[in-house]
Design an enzyme around this catalytic site. Sequence first.
Site, PDB file in Angstrom:
ATOM      1  N   CYS A   1       0.847  -1.196   0.000  1.00  0.00           N
ATOM      2  CA  CYS A   1       0.000   0.000   0.000  1.00  0.00           C
ATOM      3  C   CYS A   1       0.878   1.239   0.000  1.00  0.00           C
ATOM      4  O   CYS A   1       1.708   1.432   0.895  1.00  0.00           O
ATOM      5  CB  CYS A   1      -0.894  -0.005   1.239  1.00  0.00           C
ATOM      6  SG  CYS A   1      -2.000   1.405   1.365  1.00  0.00           S
TER       7      CYS A   1
ATOM      8  N   GLU B   1      -5.243  -8.290  -2.719  1.00  0.00           N
ATOM      9  CA  GLU B   1      -5.380  -8.228  -1.262  1.00  0.00           C
ATOM     10  C   GLU B   1      -4.511  -7.094  -0.728  1.00  0.00           C
ATOM     11  O   GLU B   1      -3.441  -6.792  -1.272  1.00  0.00           O
ATOM     12  CB  GLU B   1      -4.942  -9.569  -0.653  1.00  0.00           C
ATOM     13  CG  GLU B   1      -4.998  -9.642   0.859  1.00  0.00           C
ATOM     14  CD  GLU B   1      -3.646  -9.373   1.546  1.00  0.00           C
ATOM     15  OE1 GLU B   1      -3.602  -9.404   2.779  1.00  0.00           O
ATOM     16  OE2 GLU B   1      -2.654  -9.105   0.827  1.00  0.00           O
TER      17      GLU B   1
ATOM     18  N   ARG C   1      -8.493  -7.924   6.387  1.00  0.00           N
ATOM     19  CA  ARG C   1      -7.811  -7.481   5.172  1.00  0.00           C
ATOM     20  C   ARG C   1      -8.851  -7.043   4.139  1.00  0.00           C
ATOM     21  O   ARG C   1      -9.981  -7.523   4.116  1.00  0.00           O
ATOM     22  CB  ARG C   1      -6.950  -8.618   4.589  1.00  0.00           C
ATOM     23  CG  ARG C   1      -5.696  -8.934   5.405  1.00  0.00           C
ATOM     24  CD  ARG C   1      -4.724  -7.779   5.387  1.00  0.00           C
ATOM     25  NE  ARG C   1      -3.466  -8.061   6.058  1.00  0.00           N
ATOM     26  CZ  ARG C   1      -3.211  -7.811   7.334  1.00  0.00           C
ATOM     27  NH1 ARG C   1      -4.170  -7.298   8.103  1.00  0.00           N
ATOM     28  NH2 ARG C   1      -2.028  -8.076   7.856  1.00  0.00           N
TER      29      ARG C   1
ATOM     30  N   ARG D   1      -7.609 -11.112  11.963  1.00  0.00           N
ATOM     31  CA  ARG D   1      -6.797 -10.597  10.853  1.00  0.00           C
ATOM     32  C   ARG D   1      -7.723 -10.085   9.749  1.00  0.00           C
ATOM     33  O   ARG D   1      -8.235 -10.849   8.936  1.00  0.00           O
ATOM     34  CB  ARG D   1      -5.871 -11.689  10.309  1.00  0.00           C
ATOM     35  CG  ARG D   1      -4.797 -11.166   9.362  1.00  0.00           C
ATOM     36  CD  ARG D   1      -3.893 -12.291   8.886  1.00  0.00           C
ATOM     37  NE  ARG D   1      -2.733 -11.792   8.182  1.00  0.00           N
ATOM     38  CZ  ARG D   1      -1.593 -11.409   8.748  1.00  0.00           C
ATOM     39  NH1 ARG D   1      -1.465 -11.481  10.055  1.00  0.00           N
ATOM     40  NH2 ARG D   1      -0.583 -10.953   8.034  1.00  0.00           N
TER      41      ARG D   1
END
Length: 423
Positions: A170, A217, A262, A260
């Site tokens: 990112c 992802e 995402r 987690r």
Amino acid sequence: MQSIEQENKTLESSLQPLIEKLWKGHLFGAENHRSAIISHYLHSNKIVYKKNAIQYGKEMINGHFAEKMNDKIAEEALQYIIRYNDQIIPFQNPSKPEFTFIDLFAGVGGFRLALQSLQGECIFSSEWDKMAQRTYYANFGEIPFGDITKEETRKWVPEKFDLLCGGFPCQPFSIAGVSKKNSLGRKHGFEDEKQGNLFFHVAKIIEEKRPKAFFLENVKNLVSHDKGNTFKVIKETLEELGYTFYSKVLNGKHFVPQHRERTFMVGFDKKVFKGEEQFSFPELPLPERRIKEILENRADPKYTLSDKLWDYLQGYARKHKEKGNGFGFGLVDLNGISRTMSARYYKDGAEILIPQKDKNPRRLTVREAARLQGYPDNFVIDKVSMNQAYKQFGNSVVVPLIRAIGEQIVEVLKKTPVKKSRK
């Protein structure tokens, strides 16, 4: 006259010093296209790699057998240089694949593991980190190509494949949106060389190769990153390339005992599916896993925190608690789930500590870290140091969650409209 077996032993013996030198660093890295091509050729036997694989083999063994360096000897030498043996590779491509995909920013192969289990054939992989390349090779028999921003890497991306997948890093964007650039008469997205953003290299491949679908992802906060600008540019870029765009934040806790979250992005080529595909993200099962289910019966004492480190972590937690902050170690409830494992886990293991009776708590073992991301126990984890392995699994995807989303994508791919031939 020597037998073929004797000749091979002579060849391997003569090459051994060179092989050891190559394995110390020359086969892996960001610019490793020579060894990547050789390993892809040995693993797939595809003719597209053969000429270059043999040529690179000759270059690597320059000075050995110089008097008779023909193609035959060079090709025989390749398996020794790369130490290739398909009988010990645990995760092979399916014998009768139902779709093809490429694996970008591959890490140690979480996407590949999931998609191969759905009868997908990986026909190209790319990962710049040399330690992740080692683990990937041990499990899939291919050394991934290195830096995808390099022309020498990009030129080996196949012309045709069904699905592009990967978890790209990112990064911020300097201008708020593709359409704004268009209104200013400027190059947009991947055509803007000043951007230097890895996402645009993914978009460029999508534009040039036109896969039927993409599967990406990223971190949960992608949607709010840079005040939402990053996500807006990603969505607009892919839509302007002629793809539908689906996104959702999903939690791996539905498959593994770890919190987690995402962001997942999926899209399909409108030229193929006309925007009429029936896709939705999967309905996730209720979380049922508990952290104690993934623990080994006996953990090596090296994973137990030293008195010095344990005292430091407790003091650090007290200090921040007094200030009203939530920072501190994560001592897990064995009947519950853990915090999110990060790439920094190797430093002190603070976010996920396992309680022990009459002892300081301990870190997860490397095998437990792999299990926490949904990797099976036959996944090879011992080709890098413990710290490198922690980094690799901290950066990984949750494999069974990728598989669940992949199932939905594959269902759409199976229904690809058949082009009507003109009479």
